[in-house]
Design a protein around this motif. Structure first.
Motif, PDB file in Angstrom:
ATOM      1  N   ASP A   1      28.810  -6.693  54.659  1.00  0.00           N
ATOM      2  CA  ASP A   1      27.505  -6.585  54.853  1.00  0.00           C
ATOM      3  C   ASP A   1      26.801  -5.355  55.213  1.00  0.00           C
ATOM      4  N   LYS A   2      25.674  -5.210  54.482  1.00  0.00           N
ATOM      5  CA  LYS A   2      24.894  -4.010  54.716  1.00  0.00           C
ATOM      6  C   LYS A   2      23.599  -4.377  55.306  1.00  0.00           C
ATOM      7  N   ASP A   3      23.399  -3.844  56.508  1.00  0.00           N
ATOM      8  CA  ASP A   3      22.019  -4.063  57.206  1.00  0.00           C
ATOM      9  C   ASP A   3      20.887  -3.555  56.890  1.00  0.00           C
TER      10      ASP A   3
ATOM     11  N   HIS B   1      29.155  -3.221  57.313  1.00  0.00           N
ATOM     12  CA  HIS B   1      30.232  -3.575  58.369  1.00  0.00           C
ATOM     13  C   HIS B   1      31.094  -4.650  57.448  1.00  0.00           C
ATOM     14  N   VAL B   2      32.223  -4.580  57.847  1.00  0.00           N
ATOM     15  CA  VAL B   2      33.660  -5.207  57.302  1.00  0.00           C
ATOM     16  C   VAL B   2      34.107  -5.862  58.314  1.00  0.00           C
ATOM     17  N   GLN B   3      34.424  -7.282  58.012  1.00  0.00           N
ATOM     18  CA  GLN B   3      35.087  -8.292  58.924  1.00  0.00           C
ATOM     19  C   GLN B   3      36.285  -8.955  58.198  1.00  0.00           C
TER      20      GLN B   3
ATOM     21  N   VAL C   1      29.326   5.455  43.147  1.00  0.00           N
ATOM     22  CA  VAL C   1      28.391   5.684  44.182  1.00  0.00           C
ATOM     23  C   VAL C   1      27.242   4.961  43.869  1.00  0.00           C
ATOM     24  N   ASN C   2      26.681   4.083  44.787  1.00  0.00           N
ATOM     25  CA  ASN C   2      25.328   3.533  44.893  1.00  0.00           C
ATOM     26  C   ASN C   2      24.331   4.632  45.708  1.00  0.00           C
ATOM     27  N   ASN C   3      23.714   5.352  44.858  1.00  0.00           N
ATOM     28  CA  ASN C   3      22.716   6.161  45.698  1.00  0.00           C
ATOM     29  C   ASN C   3      21.308   5.859  45.180  1.00  0.00           C
TER      30      ASN C   3
ATOM     31  N   SER D   1      31.709   2.864  54.517  1.00  0.00           N
ATOM     32  CA  SER D   1      30.598   2.864  53.385  1.00  0.00           C
ATOM     33  C   SER D   1      31.359   3.647  52.375  1.00  0.00           C
ATOM     34  N   ALA D   2      32.450   4.606  52.315  1.00  0.00           N
ATOM     35  CA  ALA D   2      32.908   5.354  51.203  1.00  0.00           C
ATOM     36  C   ALA D   2      34.318   4.599  50.738  1.00  0.00           C
ATOM     37  N   TRP D   3      34.609   3.329  51.023  1.00  0.00           N
ATOM     38  CA  TRP D   3      35.660   2.766  50.578  1.00  0.00           C
ATOM     39  C   TRP D   3      35.463   2.542  49.180  1.00  0.00           C
TER      40      TRP D   3
END
Length: 396
Positions: free
Chosen positions: A114-116, A122-124, A160-162, A183-185
């Motif tokens: 999830d990206k806030d 966040h990864v779960q 990379v999404n920039n 975020s760099a995985w």
């Protein structure tokens, strides 16, 4: 002599103490559920090493990684784990599932990425309730800076999404490159890249890739030996809080469950994996306190008057209504008119002792009644004489 004995005792303690402590640290930890044969710490570790979801599925089912030890249909062979992804806005839900037979599929776990609003990712990894129980969640730890696997080096092309520079293709051929955050995985970069397409495993019951061959599962104590170090790793942690409950609840509404798995669990068929040996339960995980609310009391005060910000409230409520604040002019006693039957006048008005002379009761009639004549007056009726011969002489 005493010194030599003391030295010998210290030497023997040093020799035996490491084995004692290692035996304690290496004691198997198990839930007593089917999920014990798929370590979510190892699953999350493989996830962060993968470049795509297809690579992730292949690594899960690779016997060399020794991660998949599931046999949900209890046929004596390892089950193939399929991967299926769903995207809802900035949230990716990656579902791990097993085809138990030709008609039933059982979800094993879910990985939420999830990206806030602040672009924090966040990864779960959330275990399915039928396999892990309620609220079994593993996530990267925030206490350690860097990747949960600091030995991993990204030596291939990473997308990379920039959004600022629109530079989506970046090659990290430097062998010393180490990802510094979630975020760099590589797989996370792939999920949020513009070329990402939702993935669904092409394999299903009876149709599997040629490189995959099922094998017999190992006993849990051997399996735990492969992944027991994750329980002491500072790079992962357990929690009971779902970071994005909205999307997780959407997934739960379409979650796949199997009757075969529930029956096998109820009948104790999965207990054979422990081979009758003992294990210890994992330590319970408590819900962490909410940020910015550290001053909240742990337990509520028993007396309402002791609540914070309410010190001016009287400790006890007034017993007498006349002593209530702002009601001092209220009369203490109620009107004289008695409302309780016990306060009525003791003397009641006397009723007349004698009733009116006029008798109303037949018992007061005159006792002497007028006597009736005992003898009735003799009355003589005039004697009547009949003629001896009614005209017989006259008729001739």
């Amino acid at each position: 002599m005493k010194k030599s004995i003391l030295f010998f005792a210290i030497l023997m303690t040093g020799l035996f103490s490491p084995s004692v402590f290692s035996q304690t640290d290496n004691e198997p930890v198990a839930l007593g559920l089917p999920g014990d044969n798929l370590n979510l710490y190892a699953v999350l570790d493989i996830f962060q090493k993968s470049k795509t979801l297809e690579d992730f599925e292949k690594a899960l089912n690779d016997p060399d990684n020794k991660v998949n030890n599931l046999d949900l249909n209890d046929d004596g062979q390892i089950d193939y784990i399929e991967v299926e992804s769903h995207k809802e806005g900035n949230t990716h839900v990656i579902v791990l599932q097993v085809a138990v037979n030709n008609n039933e599929t059982q979800d094993v776990a879910v990985i939420e990425v999830d990206k806030d609003k602040k672009n924090n990712i966040h990864v779960q990894a959330i275990g399915d309730e039928d396999l892990y129980g309620k609220n079994y969640i593993v996530e990267p730890s925030d206490n350690v800076s860097g990747t949960p696997n600091p030995g991993y080096k990204g030596d291939a092309t990473v997308i990379v999404n920039n959004n600022t520079t629109n530079n989506y293709n970046t090659t990290t051929s430097n062998p010393d490159y180490v990802s510094t955050s979630v975020s760099a995985w590589p797989v996370v970069l792939f999920l949020f890249s513009p070329i990402y397409v939702a993935y669904r495993s092409p394999w299903h019951w009876g149709y599997y890739p040629s490189y995959w061959r099922p094998w017999r599962p190992v006993y849990y104590h051997d399996y735990w030996g492969y992944h027991g170090h994750y329980y002491r790793s500072p790079y992962y942690r357990r929690t009971v809080v779902v970071r994005n409950p909205r999307y997780y609840n959407n997934y739960v509404s379409r979650r796949n469950t199997s009757v075969v798995v529930r029956n096998n669990s109820a009948n104790g068929r999965y207990n054979t994996t422990y081979n009758g040996r003992d294990y210890k339960r994992p330590a319970p995980v408590t819900r962490p306190a909410r940020p910015g609310n550290t001053t909240r009391p742990v337990t509520r005060p028993a007396n309402p008057s002791t609540r914070p910000g309410n010190t001016a409230r009287p400790v006890t409520r007034p017993v007498n209504p006349s002593t209530r604040p702002g009601n001092t002019t209220r009369p203490v006693t109620r009107p004289v008119t008695p409302t309780n039957p016990s306060t009525r006048p003791a003397v009641q008005p006397t009723r007349p002792a004698t009733r009116p002379v006029t008798p109303t009761n037949p018992s007061t009639r005159p006792a002497v009644r007028p006597t009736q004549p005992l003898t009735r007056p003799a009355t003589t009726r005039p004697a009547t004489t009949r003629p001896a011969n009614r005209g017989g002489s006259e008729r001739r």
